[in-house]
Motif scaffolding. Structure first.
Motif, PDB file in Angstrom:
ATOM      1  N   GLU A   1       0.854  -1.328   0.041  1.00 37.66           N
ATOM      2  CA  GLU A   1      -0.146   0.029   0.087  1.00 37.66           C
ATOM      3  C   GLU A   1       0.813   1.243  -0.214  1.00 37.66           C
TER       4      GLU A   1
ATOM      5  N   ARG B   1      -4.769   1.962   5.257  1.00 38.00           N
ATOM      6  CA  ARG B   1      -4.189   2.832   4.672  1.00 38.00           C
ATOM      7  C   ARG B   1      -4.556   4.332   5.376  1.00 38.00           C
ATOM      8  N   THR B   2      -5.786   4.422   5.657  1.00 33.12           N
ATOM      9  CA  THR B   2      -6.207   5.654   6.372  1.00 33.12           C
ATOM     10  C   THR B   2      -5.370   5.857   7.665  1.00 33.12           C
TER      11      THR B   2
ATOM     12  N   GLU C   1     -10.769  -5.049  -0.016  1.00 31.36           N
ATOM     13  CA  GLU C   1     -10.042  -3.862  -0.570  1.00 31.36           C
ATOM     14  C   GLU C   1     -10.742  -2.643   0.531  1.00 31.36           C
ATOM     15  N   LEU C   2     -11.844  -3.005   1.152  1.00 34.54           N
ATOM     16  CA  LEU C   2     -12.246  -1.936   2.125  1.00 34.54           C
ATOM     17  C   LEU C   2     -11.423  -1.872   3.348  1.00 34.54           C
TER      18      LEU C   2
ATOM     19  N   CYS D   1      -8.181  -2.923   3.552  1.00 33.27           N
ATOM     20  CA  CYS D   1      -6.821  -2.310   3.227  1.00 33.27           C
ATOM     21  C   CYS D   1      -6.968  -0.640   3.232  1.00 33.27           C
ATOM     22  N   SER D   2      -8.003  -0.397   2.646  1.00 35.77           N
ATOM     23  CA  SER D   2      -8.217   1.052   2.749  1.00 35.77           C
ATOM     24  C   SER D   2      -8.485   1.771   3.977  1.00 35.77           C
TER      25      SER D   2
END
Length: 438
Positions: free
Chosen positions: A7, A62-63, A55-56, A58-59
């Motif tokens: 990421e 990252r946030t 995906e959610l 990992c997002s």
């Protein structure tokens, strides 16, 4: 079978500066344990809300990394000089993804965190946090997290978990972080920070002059005893969590003060003195601007104990007042404290961190581990067992008292050159007996 996702983040400022007092304090602990620093990594596992896809998840991870500079910081140590931290404005981090098959359990998540914590952080080369997503038949179930205690404290882990859940659920937009570690360090080095530091140093100086006696000094003839790790003894008081809450209400003292009152009475009973300093860990989360702060704030403080001629109830009230003074003096420059102790208290019983060489923690709302096999659940009123050794080398002892609405627990690890296992067992029994007698 595990895979790795990379990421990326970008668009932020590179920053650098000194460590905060909390970070610097913890660095002295790491420096005192050069061969086993991995024991100080914090392990977490968070259950991922149902319906969230990879995906959610990992997002959301990252946030967290983008929001909190502590998670994208490298820390550099230059020989005998002061360590510095460098925040990266762009870069990347990894998320391991592993499918464990039909079902992912708490045990799988704990094992994943343990595996990630097996290697110490190379803080000058990697960010101080590791992630692993556990899937069950392709669906995310747990996020296992390991983070260096030099970067964050336990409270900050709770902040991160809460924010992760909010992002995954889409509950609301997150407010900006209250402060970043470099901002906190700047505040500590201001004139206001210097005043806080002076007050804390004065407190420690006066406390050690009034309570100079060491508890359970180490037998230096047994200098190699601790190499295999310190023995651990655990005690579980059935129903005593409710008892401590009842005493807290009746005595008008917090449960932590009631617990400490019985503890210090037991320590005095099994030592040669009734006047001594007791090391405490303070989260420092009462400080202005600390709410929501992701960083390392906890530092060791101390309170003075005099047990002679006092009832347990009187001790609880005295400890409540002492706790407030101790917590108000729990933020300080570790280097300045070390210099003070070397000059004014060269014989003080401390080893590398804090003002004394042991510490006590209290946790309320604790989830107790399963009792070991062979101990009947109806066994009143308390029972003891031995846990795995812990790889500490330098404290005299550490005590963690835990309670929930029903039970009370205590865990003591101790250098056997200072506290033999048999004496640890006696201390725990006397501690529990204090509650039963009221």
């Amino acid at each position: 079978m595990a895979t790795t996702r990379v990421e990326n983040f970008e668009g932020f400022k590179d920053r650098h500066g000194p460590l905060t007092w909390g970070q610097r304090h913890y660095w002295t602990i790491l420096a005192g344990h050069p061969m086993n620093r991995r024991q100080f990594s914090l392990r977490q596992h968070w259950r991922i809300p149902a319906g969230a896809n990879l995906e959610l998840v990992c997002s959301a991870v990252r946030t967290l990394v983008e929001r909190h500079e502590a998670l994208r910081t490298h820390i550099f140590f230059h020989g005998d000089g002061e360590p510095i931290q460098r925040v990266r404005g762009c870069g990347s981090f990894q998320i391991t993804v592993r499918d464990v098959g039909h079902e992912a359990t708490e045990a799988d998540a704990e094992e994943a965190a343990g595996d990630m914590a097996a290697q110490d952080f190379r803080l000058n080369e990697e960010f101080p946090i590791r992630f692993q997503v556990l899937l069950a038949d392709g669906e995310p179930v747990f996020l296992a997290v390991v983070v260096s205690h030099l970067a964050v404290d336990g409270y900050a882990c709770g902040v991160l978990e809460g924010e992760f859940m909010e992002v995954v659920r889409g509950d609301k937009d997150l407010a900006p972080p209250s402060k970043q570690p470099l901002d906190w360090a700047e505040k500590e080095r201001s004139s206001a920070g210097a005043s806080v530091n002076r007050r804390s140093l004065t407190y420690f100086d006066e406390l050690l002059r009034a309570h100079p006696v060491s508890l359970f000094p180490r037998d230096n003839a047994m200098e190699n005893v601790g190499r295999e790790g310190f023995p651990v003894v655990l005690g579980h008081g059935v129903g005593l969590g409710a008892k401590i809450s009842e005493l807290s209400g009746r005595w008008k003292s917090p449960v932590s003060a009631v617990a400490l009152a019985s503890l210090v009475r037991s320590l005095a009973h099994h030592s040669a003195t009734d006047v001594f300093p007791l090391g405490l860990t303070s989260s420092n989360r009462f400080l202005p601007g600390a709410d929501g702060y992701v960083g390392m704030l906890a530092q060791n403080t101390a309170l003075g104990v005099r047990t002679a001629g006092k009832s347990t109830r009187e001790l609880a009230g005295e400890i409540r007042r002492s706790q407030m003074a101790a917590y108000q003096s729990a933020a300080y420059d570790q280097g300045d404290l070390d210099a003070l102790l070397e000059v004014a208290h060269p014989g003080a019983d401390r080893v590398g961190f804090g003002a004394v060489s042991h510490f006590v923690n209290f946790q309320h709302g604790y989830v107790f581990p399963p009792r070991p096999d062979g101990i009947a659940p109806e066994l009143p009123p308390y029972f003891l067992w031995h846990g795995d050794r812990v790889p500490y080398e330098i404290p005299r002892f550490g005590i963690i008292i835990s309670s929930d609405d029903h039970d009370l627990g205590v865990r003591i690890f101790a250098d056997p050159a200072a506290l033999p296992v048999s004496k640890v067992e006696s201390i725990i029994k006397t501690f529990f007996d204090e509650f039963i007698g009221h």
